[in-house]
Design a protein around this motif. Structure first.
Motif, short mmCIF file in Angstrom:
data_model
loop_
_atom_site.label_atom_id
_atom_site.label_comp_id
_atom_site.label_asym_id
_atom_site.label_seq_id
_atom_site.Cartn_x
_atom_site.Cartn_y
_atom_site.Cartn_z
N UNK A 199 9.85 -10.59 13.75
CA UNK A 199 9.06 -9.93 14.79
C UNK A 199 8.08 -8.92 14.25
N UNK A 200 7.90 -8.88 12.93
CA UNK A 200 7.01 -7.91 12.30
C UNK A 200 5.92 -8.64 11.51
N UNK A 201 4.82 -7.92 11.28
CA UNK A 201 3.74 -8.45 10.44
C UNK A 201 4.05 -8.12 8.99
N UNK A 202 4.09 -9.15 8.13
CA UNK A 202 4.38 -8.90 6.73
C UNK A 202 3.15 -8.60 5.90
N UNK A 203 1.99 -9.01 6.40
CA UNK A 203 0.73 -8.78 5.69
C UNK A 203 -0.40 -8.91 6.68
N UNK A 204 -1.62 -8.61 6.22
CA UNK A 204 -2.78 -8.70 7.10
C UNK A 204 -3.58 -9.96 6.86
N UNK A 253 3.51 -1.30 0.98
CA UNK A 253 2.56 -1.25 -0.14
C UNK A 253 1.53 -2.34 0.10
N UNK A 254 0.23 -2.02 0.09
CA UNK A 254 -0.78 -3.06 0.32
C UNK A 254 -0.73 -4.12 -0.78
N UNK A 255 -0.93 -5.38 -0.38
CA UNK A 255 -0.81 -6.50 -1.31
C UNK A 255 -2.14 -6.81 -1.99
N UNK A 256 -3.25 -6.44 -1.36
CA UNK A 256 -4.56 -6.76 -1.91
C UNK A 256 -4.80 -6.30 -3.34
N UNK A 257 -4.41 -5.06 -3.70
CA UNK A 257 -4.66 -4.63 -5.08
C UNK A 257 -3.96 -5.50 -6.11
N UNK A 258 -2.80 -6.04 -5.76
CA UNK A 258 -2.07 -6.88 -6.72
C UNK A 258 -2.65 -8.29 -6.79
N UNK A 259 -3.16 -8.78 -5.66
CA UNK A 259 -3.93 -10.03 -5.71
C UNK A 259 -5.17 -9.85 -6.58
N UNK A 260 -5.82 -8.69 -6.43
CA UNK A 260 -7.02 -8.42 -7.24
C UNK A 260 -6.66 -8.36 -8.73
N UNK A 261 -5.56 -7.68 -9.05
CA UNK A 261 -5.14 -7.59 -10.45
C UNK A 261 -4.84 -8.98 -11.02
#
Length: 280
Positions: A199-204, A253-261
């Motif tokens: 019932x929660x959003x895991x990411x954007x 913790x935002x996931x975008x920075x780790x995708x970028x890395x």
């Protein structure tokens, strides 16, 4: 007269420093521009009068000290040099200037120099310079605000497909296309599976688009190494932040920075080497 590779690399580094200065503006202003737009849209939908606001975009008004409002002169805005000459302080009020500004400039300069060193001062080299600049900007914005603006993710996605179509990357267009499709749908599926279960959003949704963009630039074969590296590094950083009590409100913790890395790693490493890094 032939130009030496060292000269090209130096030009690439100088261009990166200049672009890095502009990226600092984008990182600071773009989220604020989005917030203003949302406020205006909400006011319009609710039927309330939309207040007039001063022009605020990437070009106006001129950069100024956030403490005293001092307008930054051109010679106070030279990449890295001005920060050193000002000793990291506003020339008017003495308020400290974040060290992140020259670090972004230096990192962008280093990325551009590395791209030119690897691919030369060619359309391919410049394409990867643009990729690096946008990816760096997205990673920092997401870390600051948990936002991955469509104004950056979508051009990055289309840019990857266009570069592949022009033959400026080593990824065939068909692989780039399916990389974009698989990148988006894979995280979209994970998102909805998690949402239905908890019932929660895991990411954007921005994470879907960023992963699709990486698929467009590297092809579908690179998606598994990229997502595994991003997940492992993100988990390690998240656990470390939890033990250090540095997690934000809500414990995310935002996931975008780790995708970028992981995207930056994919620029220089093969998928098999990336899998070795995460122990697979």
């Amino acid at each position: 007269m032939a130009v030496s590779p060292e000269f090209d690399i130096a030009i690439g580094a100088l261009l990166g420093l200049l672009i890095g200065s502009f990226l600092n503006v984008v990182i600071y202003r773009l989220p604020k521009m989005m917030e203003r737009q949302w406020a205006q849209e909400c006011a319009a939908l609710s039927g309330t009068e939309v207040p007039e606001v001063p022009v605020y975009n990437l070009w106006a008004p001129r950069s100024a000290c956030t403490k005293c409002g001092h307008r930054i002169r051109w010679y106070e805005n030279l990449p890295v040099i001005s920060y050193m000459l000002l000793r990291g302080k506003c020339s008017a009020c003495g308020t400290g200037i974040s060290l992140r500004y020259p670090l972004i400039e230096l990192l962008t300069g280093a990325l551009f120099a590395a791209c030119v060193a690897h691919w030369g001062m060619t359309p391919t080299g410049l394409a990867w310079c643009a990729f690096a600049a946008v990816l760096l900007t997205l990673g920092v914005i997401d870390w600051d605000t948990t936002l991955l603006p469509d104004d950056l993710t979508l051009p990055l996605l289309w840019g990857g497909l266009c570069m592949s179509a022009l033959g400026w990357t080593d990824v065939p267009l068909l692989q780039a296309f399916w990389g974009a499709v698989a990148g988006y749908l894979s995280l979209w599926t994970v998102f909805w599976a998690f949402k239905l279960a908890t019932g929660k959003d895991g990411m954007g949704y921005g994470d879907f688009k960023l992963f699709a963009a990486l698929g467009a630039w590297f092809g579908w074969q690179a998606l598994v190494p990229i997502i595994l590296m991003a997940s492992v590094v993100g988990a390690v950083v998240g656990i470390a932040m939890k033990f250090a009590s540095h997690l934000r409100e809500g414990g995310y913790v935002p996931f975008g920075p780790f995708l970028a890395a992981a995207g930056f790693t994919a620029m220089w490493a093969t998928p098999s080497r990336m899998l070795e890094f995460v122990g697979l």
